[in-house]
Design a protein around this motif. Structure first.
Motif, PDB file in Angstrom:
ATOM      1  N   GLY A   1       0.787  -1.233   0.000  1.00  0.00           N
ATOM      2  CA  GLY A   1       0.000   0.000   0.000  1.00  0.00           C
ATOM      3  C   GLY A   1       0.817   1.280   0.000  1.00  0.00           C
ATOM      4  N   ILE A   2       1.859   1.333   0.820  1.00  0.00           N
ATOM      5  CA  ILE A   2       2.631   2.563   0.939  1.00  0.00           C
ATOM      6  C   ILE A   2       3.292   2.965  -0.383  1.00  0.00           C
ATOM      7  CG2 ILE A   2       4.625   3.640   2.069  1.00  0.00           C
ATOM      8  CD1 ILE A   2       2.115   3.542   3.793  1.00  0.00           C
ATOM      9  N   PRO A   3       3.863   2.038  -1.163  1.00  0.00           N
ATOM     10  CA  PRO A   3       4.408   2.462  -2.466  1.00  0.00           C
ATOM     11  C   PRO A   3       3.371   3.146  -3.348  1.00  0.00           C
ATOM     12  CG  PRO A   3       5.231   0.283  -1.897  1.00  0.00           C
ATOM     13  CD  PRO A   3       4.176   0.613  -0.877  1.00  0.00           C
ATOM     14  N   LEU A   4       2.124   2.675  -3.311  1.00  0.00           N
ATOM     15  CA  LEU A   4       1.064   3.311  -4.101  1.00  0.00           C
ATOM     16  C   LEU A   4       0.693   4.673  -3.525  1.00  0.00           C
ATOM     17  CD1 LEU A   4      -1.144   0.143  -4.637  1.00  0.00           C
ATOM     18  CD2 LEU A   4       0.089   1.401  -6.435  1.00  0.00           C
ATOM     19  N   LEU A   5       0.694   4.772  -2.195  1.00  0.00           N
ATOM     20  CA  LEU A   5       0.390   6.061  -1.565  1.00  0.00           C
ATOM     21  C   LEU A   5       1.488   7.071  -1.887  1.00  0.00           C
ATOM     22  CD1 LEU A   5      -1.572   7.591   0.234  1.00  0.00           C
ATOM     23  CD2 LEU A   5      -0.276   6.823   2.222  1.00  0.00           C
ATOM     24  N   ILE A   6       2.721   6.623  -1.938  1.00  0.00           N
ATOM     25  CA  ILE A   6       3.825   7.501  -2.328  1.00  0.00           C
ATOM     26  C   ILE A   6       3.620   7.983  -3.761  1.00  0.00           C
ATOM     27  CG2 ILE A   6       6.286   7.525  -2.894  1.00  0.00           C
ATOM     28  CD1 ILE A   6       6.745   5.746  -0.437  1.00  0.00           C
ATOM     29  N   GLN A   7       3.173   7.093  -4.626  1.00  0.00           N
ATOM     30  CA  GLN A   7       2.914   7.470  -6.018  1.00  0.00           C
ATOM     31  C   GLN A   7       1.825   8.544  -6.100  1.00  0.00           C
ATOM     32  OE1 GLN A   7       2.300   4.062  -8.565  1.00  0.00           O
ATOM     33  NE2 GLN A   7       1.548   5.302 -10.275  1.00  0.00           N
ATOM     34  N   ALA A   8       0.757   8.374  -5.319  1.00  0.00           N
ATOM     35  CA  ALA A   8      -0.321   9.368  -5.297  1.00  0.00           C
ATOM     36  C   ALA A   8       0.173  10.695  -4.710  1.00  0.00           C
ATOM     37  CB  ALA A   8      -1.504   8.832  -4.492  1.00  0.00           C
ATOM     38  N   TYR A   9       1.007  10.617  -3.676  1.00  0.00           N
ATOM     39  CA  TYR A   9       1.590  11.818  -3.051  1.00  0.00           C
ATOM     40  C   TYR A   9       2.439  12.584  -4.061  1.00  0.00           C
ATOM     41  CZ  TYR A   9       4.956  14.467  -0.217  1.00  0.00           C
ATOM     42  OH  TYR A   9       5.775  15.449   0.305  1.00  0.00           O
ATOM     43  N   ASP A  10       3.325  11.875  -4.747  1.00  0.00           N
ATOM     44  CA  ASP A  10       4.213  12.530  -5.717  1.00  0.00           C
ATOM     45  C   ASP A  10       3.422  13.240  -6.813  1.00  0.00           C
ATOM     46  OD1 ASP A  10       6.390  11.604  -4.314  1.00  0.00           O
ATOM     47  OD2 ASP A  10       6.859   9.969  -5.703  1.00  0.00           O
TER      48      ASP A  10
END
Length: 436
Positions: A86-95
């Motif tokens: 989940g966190i890698p995807l959340l990082i993608q959304a954040y970026d």
């Protein structure tokens, strides 16, 4: 067929063609993720979400709600799943949303808070970058962000080093200072990142500032002084002891006493007898292990009560300063239903004199002896003491989620509860459960 959870239904409906993810998630309110199945559904939704165009500013975007779901995990296994997937995807959304930082400061910092909690290296990278970002570094959520980090997390020393040269600016700098001050006080770190040329320059600026909005920054700066090397420490201590704000002076006295100074110790002892500052001064001496020098008069019940109320009124969430006038209105020993015991209670009348001509003074009644509090707009100088106790009794039962709390907080309801308690006719369903 396995029934879908409310989260799974909301995510599915919100991401369907013509769906509204913001509205679907908004209906969940306080949802908790307890199963891997819900964690998997969140990851699946994030995989779809990051493929969508970034919402334009001013729209009801579901980004904040999706971030909140990462905070809503209550079990280890789904947490671990979200760390990996989940966190890698959340990082993608954040970026993808970082270019809109001016419009989404709080949302992006909320994501940084999650990155700090989950402890993934890529998330820490974003935290460091955000601390230097001209928009994100100013957000007040930084105080919460740093406290998400486990004190014994092996990544903490590296993170401190990365944020030390150079030190951040903005509110991120103050939050970082408060965090490392606490770690230094608890001897969880050796050395202090503000014990540097850049760091002492910042401390000096905050201690010299005459802006009242920055007095809390000066307080944080004074808290770092025991961990600053000579000769800068002596100069900074002098600035802190001469600061116009009493809270900064007390923090400086604590720092001085922490270093073995008798002058700092005597300063705190003297303030133990000042009702406006006694509670904090006593707490400092207790932290220093010098309860033995607290004057007996500071622990006398009537004085302790008035000092506790002055301390409560001085909280930034209340009036932010001690009252201009305060006097004892009533004190008595009664059976107090919210705590199911007999105790001494105090009522005090207080007044804050208006700053401007034509404005009204702020007057009120505060209670001590159980939960120190003042029921603004419900109590006033002319009320009978019994009526004030009655309202506080109702309020405290409500705060305790006690089954005896009346549906409506009224004087009559509170008096009835107090009278029943005085006759011994009281029970607490939570206590009754303990008998089984």
């Amino acid at each position: 067929m396995v029934k879908k959870t409310p989260l799974q239904v909301a995510l599915e409906q919100g991401l369907a063609e013509g769906g509204n993810l913001f509205e679907s998630l908004n209906e969940l309110e306080h949802y908790e993720i307890e199963s891997v199945e819900d964690a998997e559904a969140l990851v699946d939704a994030m995989e779809s979400y990051v493929q969508l165009p970034v919402e334009p500013p001013g729209t009801h975007a579901p980004f904040h709600q999706l971030v909140s779901l990462f905070q809503a995990v209550t079990s280890v296994t789904p947490f671990q799943y979200l760390v990996r997937r989940g966190i890698p995807l959340l990082i993608q959304a954040y970026d993808a949303r970082l270019p809109q930082s001016e419009d989404q400061q709080n949302e992006l910092l909320f994501a940084i808070k999650i990155f700090a909690r989950y402890g993934l290296e890529e998330g820490f990278d974003r935290l460091v970058q955000a601390a230097y970002h001209p928009i994100l570094r100013e957000g007040y959520l930084w105080s919460v962000i740093f406290e998400q980090l486990g004190d014994l997390d092996p990544a903490v020393p590296d993170l401190i080093e990365r944020l030390s040269d150079p030190l951040p600016d903005g509110f991120a700098s103050i939050a970082f200072l408060d965090w490392v001050n606490r770690l230094a006080r608890e001897e969880l770190i050796t050395g202090h990142p503000f014990d540097s040329h850049d760091g002492t320059q910042k401390l000096r600026y905050w201690l010299r500032s005459s802006d009242k909005d920055e007095f809390s920054f000066a307080h944080s700066a004074a808290g770092a002084l025991p961990f600053i090397s000579e000769p800068q420490r002596v100069q900074l201590l002098a600035l802190a002891m001469d600061h116009p704000d009493s809270a900064v002076q007390m923090e400086a006295a604590w720092a001085s006493a922490h270093l073995g100074s008798e002058a700092g110790l005597k300063f705190l002892v003297r303030l133990c007898l000042d009702r406006n500052f006694s509670t904090t001064a006593c707490a400092y001496l207790e932290e220093l292990g010098r309860e033995d020098v607290i004057p007996d008069a500071a622990n006398e019940p009537d004085f302790r009560a008035i000092a506790d109320l002055c301390d409560w009124l001085s909280d930034p969430q209340e009036f932010g300063r001690p009252p201009d006038e305060i006097e004892l209105y009533d004190t008595r020993e009664i059976f107090w239903p919210p705590t199911n015991d007999v105790r001494q209670l105090w009522l005090f009348r207080y007044r804050f004199v208006a700053d401007e001509a034509g404005e009204s003074d702020e007057c009120g009644l505060g209670m001590c002896g159980s939960i120190t509090y003042s029921l603004f707009n419900e109590t006033n100088f002319d009320m009978a003491a019994e009526d004030v106790y009655a309202l506080h009794c109702c309020w405290e039962l409500e705060m305790n989620s006690d089954s005896r709390a009346p549906e409506e907080r009224t004087i009559a309801a509170g008096r009835a509860i107090l009278e029943a308690g005085a006759r011994g006719e009281y029970s607490n369903s939570d206590d009754d459960d303990d008998d089984f």
